[in-house]
Design an enzyme around this catalytic site. Structure first.
Site, PDB file in Angstrom:
ATOM      1  N   GLY A  29      -9.483   3.895   6.776  1.00 15.33           N
ATOM      2  CA  GLY A  29      -9.436   5.158   6.840  1.00 15.33           C
ATOM      3  C   GLY A  29      -7.870   5.629   7.380  1.00 15.33           C
ATOM      4  N   PHE A  30      -7.074   4.703   7.906  1.00  8.85           N
ATOM      5  CA  PHE A  30      -5.830   4.898   8.421  1.00  8.85           C
ATOM      6  C   PHE A  30      -5.055   3.817   8.465  1.00  8.85           C
ATOM      7  CE2 PHE A  30      -8.669   8.104  10.750  1.00  8.85           C
ATOM      8  CZ  PHE A  30      -8.033   9.162  10.404  1.00  8.85           C
ATOM      9  N   GLY A  31      -3.906   4.010   8.130  1.00  5.02           N
ATOM     10  CA  GLY A  31      -2.980   2.705   8.241  1.00  5.02           C
ATOM     11  C   GLY A  31      -2.502   2.563   9.582  1.00  5.02           C
ATOM     12  N   GLY A  32      -1.713   1.441   9.729  1.00  4.50           N
ATOM     13  CA  GLY A  32      -1.112   1.102  11.189  1.00  4.50           C
ATOM     14  C   GLY A  32      -1.906   0.446  12.062  1.00  4.50           C
ATOM     15  N   HIS A  73      -0.985  -1.107  -4.450  1.00  5.86           N
ATOM     16  CA  HIS A  73      -2.322  -0.806  -3.851  1.00  5.86           C
ATOM     17  C   HIS A  73      -2.298   0.662  -3.505  1.00  5.86           C
ATOM     18  CE1 HIS A  73      -6.036  -1.962  -1.844  1.00  5.86           C
ATOM     19  NE2 HIS A  73      -5.693  -1.303  -1.014  1.00  5.86           N
ATOM     20  N   SER A 107       0.847  -1.128  -0.007  1.00  5.37           N
ATOM     21  CA  SER A 107       0.242   0.063  -0.098  1.00  5.37           C
ATOM     22  C   SER A 107       0.852   1.370   0.043  1.00  5.37           C
ATOM     23  CB  SER A 107      -0.937   0.071   1.214  1.00  5.37           C
ATOM     24  OG  SER A 107      -1.624   1.315   1.090  1.00  5.37           O
ATOM     25  N   MET A 123     -11.975   4.588  -1.491  1.00  9.38           N
ATOM     26  CA  MET A 123     -12.893   4.777   0.012  1.00  9.38           C
ATOM     27  C   MET A 123     -13.667   6.192   0.020  1.00  9.38           C
ATOM     28  SD  MET A 123     -10.393   2.974   2.601  1.00  9.38           S
ATOM     29  CE  MET A 123      -8.887   3.011   1.674  1.00  9.38           C
ATOM     30  N   GLY A 164      -5.273  -4.677   5.376  1.00 11.98           N
ATOM     31  CA  GLY A 164      -5.388  -4.183   6.598  1.00 11.98           C
ATOM     32  C   GLY A 164      -4.684  -4.744   7.952  1.00 11.98           C
ATOM     33  N   GLY A 165      -3.693  -4.164   8.405  1.00 20.09           N
ATOM     34  CA  GLY A 165      -3.013  -5.085   9.535  1.00 20.09           C
ATOM     35  C   GLY A 165      -2.100  -6.309   9.167  1.00 20.09           C
ATOM     36  N   HIS A 172      -8.059   1.550  -4.760  1.00 21.06           N
ATOM     37  CA  HIS A 172      -9.392   1.211  -3.774  1.00 21.06           C
ATOM     38  C   HIS A 172      -9.953   2.481  -3.533  1.00 21.06           C
ATOM     39  CE1 HIS A 172     -10.224  -0.312   0.693  1.00 21.06           C
ATOM     40  NE2 HIS A 172     -11.268  -0.016  -0.019  1.00 21.06           N
ATOM     41  N   GLY A 216       1.043  -2.282   4.068  1.00 22.12           N
ATOM     42  CA  GLY A 216       1.217  -1.066   4.239  1.00 22.12           C
ATOM     43  C   GLY A 216       2.475  -0.938   5.162  1.00 22.12           C
TER      44      GLY A 216
END
Length: 218
Positions: A143-146, A34, A9, A69, A177-178, A67, A198
């Site tokens: 909405g947010f990485g990490g 991505h 990502s 969103m 995600g994750g 992607h 990511g």
């Protein structure tokens, strides 16, 4: 067991030196870029729009897995094709006429993806699963990485795999995600085809080796 498709990502790259992140992915064993596009309405964050996606495309040597969103994604299907998207995923939660949106994406020569949030049940895809190229299972709230991986995702992958087999769909299962070095193998064994990573890639001391591991974590 087949190797996973790995799609780093770009949202987690260093935006002050984006070309370095793009070059790293080009040189790596990753399969796709991505690209997360956020509008600050559908999700509580704003990422990047057409100029940045176009710049990524100009330097990328691998397909762009875009992607969206965003609300009302139908308005932008043609624009993202012109900007360089090879695959375009829209959220089921954002599409009033999902079948029409899927057909519109395909009409413009892109692979059609449908993303679903952690709270959205798999059965919502039953009537369109055979029309979809990619199902993007969100394993964090978008909405947010990490963010921390939501463990219930394993069950959703298994149920989605069953639905794909029951309907003879050719859809690929993407998990976003994750993703990390611990859950990559269990996800692939459950049926995931594509891993979006990511922070795990871009915060790694050796991103090339991390990508190599994610592709084949055995």
């Amino acid at each position: 067991m087949p190797q996973a498709i790995v799609a780093p990502s770009i949202l987690s790259a260093d935006f002050s030196n984006l070309i370095a992140g793009i070059d790293m992915i080009n040189k790596s064993e990753a399969d796709w870029f991505h690209v997360d596009v956020m509008d600050g309405v559908f999700v509580p964050n704003i990422s990047f729009g057409f100029p940045v996606v176009k710049a990524i495309k100009e330097h990328a040597k691998k397909p762009l897995d875009v992607h969206l969103m965003i609300v009302d994604p139908d308005r932008y299907v043609e624009a993202f094709k012109k900007t360089g998207a090879d695959h375009l995923s829209v959220h089921i939660e954002a599409c009033t006429h999902l079948h029409r949106t899927i057909q519109n994406i395909k009409h413009h020569g892109m692979k059609a993806g449908v993303a679903i949030n952690p709270h959205t049940p798999i059965h919502m895809l039953e009537d369109v699963i055979k029309d979809i190229n990619i199902v993007c299972l969100m394993s964090v709230n978008p909405g947010f990485g990490g963010q921390k991986f939501i463990e219930h995702t394993f069950n959703k992958v298994l149920r989605l795999k069953e639905l794909i087999k029951e309907t003879s769909s050719k859809a690929l299962i993407e998990v976003d995600g994750g993703i990390d070095l611990d859950n990559a193998l269990p996800l692939i064994r459950a049926g995931a085809d594509i891993l979006v990573a990511g922070n795990t890639v871009f915060s790694s001391p050796n991103p090339l080796e991390t990508i190599k591991f994610l592709k084949d974590p055995l």
